[in-house]
Design a protein around this motif. Structure first.
Motif: not given
Length: 448
Positions: A196-197, A212-214, A231-234, A254-255
């Protein structure tokens, strides 16, 4: 140390535990040694055993002092340093993913025992040091949020990445309370929300937000449909909210942070579980536009994960290796780049908050490490910077999450087990307390 093999005397003996000898320095750096994957009925689990700090404190290197500047928070995750020196703390606990197997239920119950029982605050807390003496006052800046995590300030706009959307508050220097409810910039994937983070940072020019989207699973056990836009970065236009996929194959970024020397985006990523104590290393990496980092089909480049069906050889062939392994299952949740104000030894590199493992026979993480850089790249082994969160007998007093560097000479560490924010500063008179003359206050603008 308490080795948990069952919830009710059910053996959790897994072949994963056989890999326990592969650890330490072999698992960090640009070329980690990767054992063969090992699987069993249930994963090895050694969790934190929460206990009070009492008269103990985290340990820091010689020449530094650590102080608790905020206590009794409600699950502090990430922090943001504001231009006047105030600190915002995002507090919350998110996630709504249903358990889909008996293993998930058992593991979830066990893992929960290693976390704080405090309810997430769903708020931003402001920490202010009005006298400049290191004593901080606490007040609520904004509440009614939805598991806030990532934070960024661009001009007079304060951005918050809730678990379901990026929102925006107006902000004026010195402001102590949000003037009203936030405006939604753009929704974020939030259905299921296994991870969720939503990590976030701003581009150096302030035009974009990176989020970041897990993933929604460990290795697609809910199917690929559930992994749409995960599972990517927007990359998000900070003004319009327009979104674009920037990089993929990052299981749980996550960061995020911008390296101020190169303006390059970097991330710490939590890799997959349940194939051994020493697979797969979590990592620190630059994030290149258009790049694919392997998840779910492969790890550390092109090492195929045979559990994933159907496979995708073309995607595996395109997977690139991350830059720097941090060790398997350390659960890195924070990253921040340093500067000269932290002393010569820690001037050039990245601090990483390691929340701590659950899927290892020998626990790893539970500390903040410093990764030295040269010419914009990691250049040496990690050094423990804040430790002492976990004892050898398993008693655990804290778990680091977000880290933020104050260019005036401090590292801010959020601890979501003891619900504390720590501040690490060079001791007066020490060599570390003598910043290089080139250190500029404008470095504050680089902190997101």
């Amino acid at each position: 140390m308490k080795y948990l093999r069952s919830l009710a005397a059910i053996p959790l003996m897994t072949a994963a535990g056989i890999c326990g000898a592969q650890s330490g320095s072999a698992q960090v750096g640009p070329d980690p040694q990767l054992p063969k994957p090992e699987r069993g009925l249930l994963p090895d689990m050694v969790i934190a055993e929460p206990t009070e700090w009492g008269d103990k404190m985290p340990t820091v290197p010689e020449g530094f002092t650590i102080t608790a500047i905020a206590k009794d928070l409600q699950i502090p995750r990430q922090t943001l340093l504001l231009p006047n020196g105030d600190i915002l703390v995002a507090e919350g606990r998110g996630g709504n993913a249903a358990k889909i197997t008996p293993k998930d239920v058992i593991a979830g119950i066990i893992k929960a025992k290693g976390t704080s029982p405090v309810k997430g605050g769903n708020r931003l807390t402001l920490l202010r040091d009005p006298e400049g003496d290191g004593t901080y006052e606490q007040s609520v800046f904004a509440e009614g949020l939805n598991a806030p995590y990532g934070l960024a300030l661009i001009g007079n706009n304060l951005y918050v990445a809730n678990q379901d959307a990026v929102v925006r508050f107006g902000y004026q220097p010195g402001q102590t309370r949000a003037s009203g409810p936030p405006e939604t910039v753009t929704p974020l994937p939030s259905e299921i929300n296994h991870h969720w983070t939503k990590a976030m940072t701003a581009s150096a020019d302030g035009q974009y937000l990176y989020v970041g989207i897990g993933s929604n699973s460990n290795i697609t056990e809910r199917g690929m449909t559930a992994e749409a836009d995960r599972a990517r970065v927007w990359r998000i236009n900070a003004q319009t909210g327009e979104t674009k996929t920037f990089a993929t194959g990052l299981r749980n970024p996550t960061a995020l942070a911008i390296n101020p020397q190169t303006q390059q985006l970097w991330a710490v990523v939590n890799e997959r579980d349940e194939i051994g104590s020493d697979l797969v290393p979590d990592y620190l990496t630059s994030v290149k536009e258009g790049a694919f980092y392997g998840w779910p089909y492969s790890y550390w480049g092109q090492n195929v994960d045979e559990r994933v069906r159907p496979q995708n050889p073309d995607k595996v062939a395109s997977a690139i290796k991350p830059d720097y392994a941090l060790g398997s299952h350390v659960a890195a949740l924070g990253v921040a780049f340093s500067n000269e104000s932290m002393g010569a030894e820690f001037a050039n590199g990245a601090f990483v908050g390691e929340h701590g493992s659950w899927n290892r026979r020998e626990p790893a993480g539970y500390k903040v490490v410093f990764v030295p850089f040269t010419d914009g790249r990691p250049s040496g082994p990690p050094q423990d910077f804040v430790a002492g969160f976990r004892d050898s007998d398993g008693k655990t007093r804290g778990r680091p999450v977000g880290v933020t560097v104050d260019p005036r000479g401090a590292l801010i560490v959020a601890d979501d087990l003891s619900n504390t924010v720590w501040r690490v500063t060079p001791t007066q008179g020490s060599q570390a307390a003598q910043p290089d003359a080139t250190t500029e206050p404008t470095a504050l603008a680089q902190l997101r």
